[in-house]
Design a protein around this motif. Structure first.
Motif, PDB file in Angstrom:
ATOM      1  N   LYS A 131       0.703  -1.407   0.218  1.00 26.94           N
ATOM      2  CA  LYS A 131      -0.136  -0.268   0.155  1.00 26.94           C
ATOM      3  C   LYS A 131       0.518   1.821  -0.504  1.00 26.94           C
ATOM      4  N   GLN A 132       1.721   1.225   0.679  1.00 25.34           N
ATOM      5  CA  GLN A 132       2.917   2.380   0.692  1.00 25.34           C
ATOM      6  C   GLN A 132       4.379   1.823  -0.329  1.00 25.34           C
ATOM      7  N   GLY A 133       5.235   3.209  -0.515  1.00 24.29           N
ATOM      8  CA  GLY A 133       6.899   2.728  -0.844  1.00 24.29           C
ATOM      9  C   GLY A 133       6.424   2.690  -2.678  1.00 24.29           C
ATOM     10  N   VAL A 134       7.309   2.200  -2.772  1.00 23.53           N
ATOM     11  CA  VAL A 134       8.144   1.920  -4.052  1.00 23.53           C
ATOM     12  C   VAL A 134       7.378  -0.001  -4.552  1.00 23.53           C
ATOM     13  N   ILE A 135       6.611   0.399  -5.157  1.00 20.93           N
ATOM     14  CA  ILE A 135       6.031  -0.565  -5.788  1.00 20.93           C
ATOM     15  C   ILE A 135       6.377  -1.321  -7.565  1.00 20.93           C
ATOM     16  N   ASN A 136       7.212  -2.467  -7.703  1.00 23.54           N
ATOM     17  CA  ASN A 136       7.044  -3.114  -9.316  1.00 23.54           C
ATOM     18  C   ASN A 136       6.247  -3.838  -9.766  1.00 23.54           C
TER      19      ASN A 136
END
Length: 321
Positions: free
Chosen positions: A298-303
């Motif tokens: 749900k948060q931060g960097v998602i690839n």
């Protein structure tokens, strides 16, 4: 009501629907009147009409649901108006009559009737494709009621995503067999199938369907575009065809990085250019509603790896890496 009176009502609604202004006082009453006229004369409320037909390339929606799409004001206006302007443009360039292939007519062929009211059979002819037998039955009643036989070349009950085009004498293809984010329904498969059999100078409507990955921050009304996932236009259609064989359509995947703050939500956003001057953007119709994407993080960097796929439920496949 007499046939002549019904046809006069239909003609007046058609004039108001095809008016070049994007919004005017007569538009909403014309669309609602158009829908009411058809619903009063033809029964689309049966239980069978609410059932979708499952195809290899998505759901063909039931007669009742297809009929109700007419009530979406900008959707009906802009698709009908785009078809009308395309026919008028083709009359200036091509032999006459202009031959329109309309794939997925629903029970009313609602995008075609206004054009028939404005033009003569010597100007335009239609071939109708529809998979649903109930819709075909009502469509034939519509043609009878409004005395439109002279405009209709053929009606085929078929799956347009698999239909073999009998001849290339077609000038315009129109199909509005889609949902938001190109999910669930067979628009993409239908257009690829027909384009793979037709000359490149044929006009395809809509001319462009763009689906983007975007994020919406809590409290914000405007989504932020992260990446364009597909721009389904003539160029990409023929590129897909050239890189595929035997109706096994291949789509490119994309690796995309998204950075989410607390409360951000990922969505697919759909923008449609039916042709120049006839555009549907965010929230203009149900086709342009945001489609939520479920991700675990749900948060931060998602690839993410994202690829469009055709099967019984078409749509974008999203893999978190």
């Amino acid at each position: 009501m007499k046939k002549t009176e019904l046809k006069e009502r239909l003609s007046q609604y058609s004039i108001d629907i095809l008016n070049l202004e994007n919004f005017h006082d007569k538009l909403a009453p014309a669309i609602m009147g158009y829908a009411d006229l058809l619903f009063e004369e033809f029964d689309v409320n049966g239980s069978a009409g609410r059932e979708h037909i499952q195809t290899l390339n998505g759901n063909a929606i039931g007669t009742f649901w297809a009929a109700n799409c007419i009530r979406e004001i900008f959707r009906t206006q802009r698709f009908s108006r785009a078809l009308y302007s395309s026919v008028l443009g083709a009359i200036g360039k091509n032999r006459r009559p202009i031959h329109v292939l309309y794939a997925g007519t629903g029970p009313f062929a609602a995008l075609a009737l206004p054009i028939m009211m404005m033009l003569k059979p010597e100007d335009v002819q239609f071939t109708f494709l529809e998979i649903n037998p109930e819709s075909i039955e009502i469509l034939e009643q519509v043609i009878d009621l409004f005395d439109l036989h002279a405009y209709v070349k053929n009606i085929h009950q078929c799956d347009a995503s698999l239909w073999d085009v009998p001849s290339s004498g077609i000038d315009i293809v129109i199909s509005e067999t889609m949902s938001r984010a190109l999910i669930a329904e067979p628009q993409v498969a239908i257009m690829l199938n027909l384009a793979s059999q037709l000359p490149k100078e044929v006009v395809f409507l809509p001319e462009e369907i763009k689906v983007s990955l975007c994020k919406l921050t809590r409290g914000s009304r405007e989504p932020e575009r992260i990446a364009e996932l597909i721009n389904f236009n003539k160029e990409s259609i023929y590129s897909i065809i050239e890189n595929s064989s035997m109706r096994n359509w291949n789509f490119n995947d994309q690796n995309i990085q998204a950075n989410l703050s607390e409360g951000d939500q990922l969505y697919f956003m759909t923008e449609i250019r039916i042709n120049d001057g006839n555009i549907l953007n965010l929230n203009d119709s149900s086709l342009n509603l945001l489609e939520k994407i479920k991700v675990n993080r749900k948060q931060g960097v998602i690839n993410l790896n994202i690829k469009y796929a055709l099967d019984k439920r078409p749509g974008f496949r999203v893999i978190e890496k």
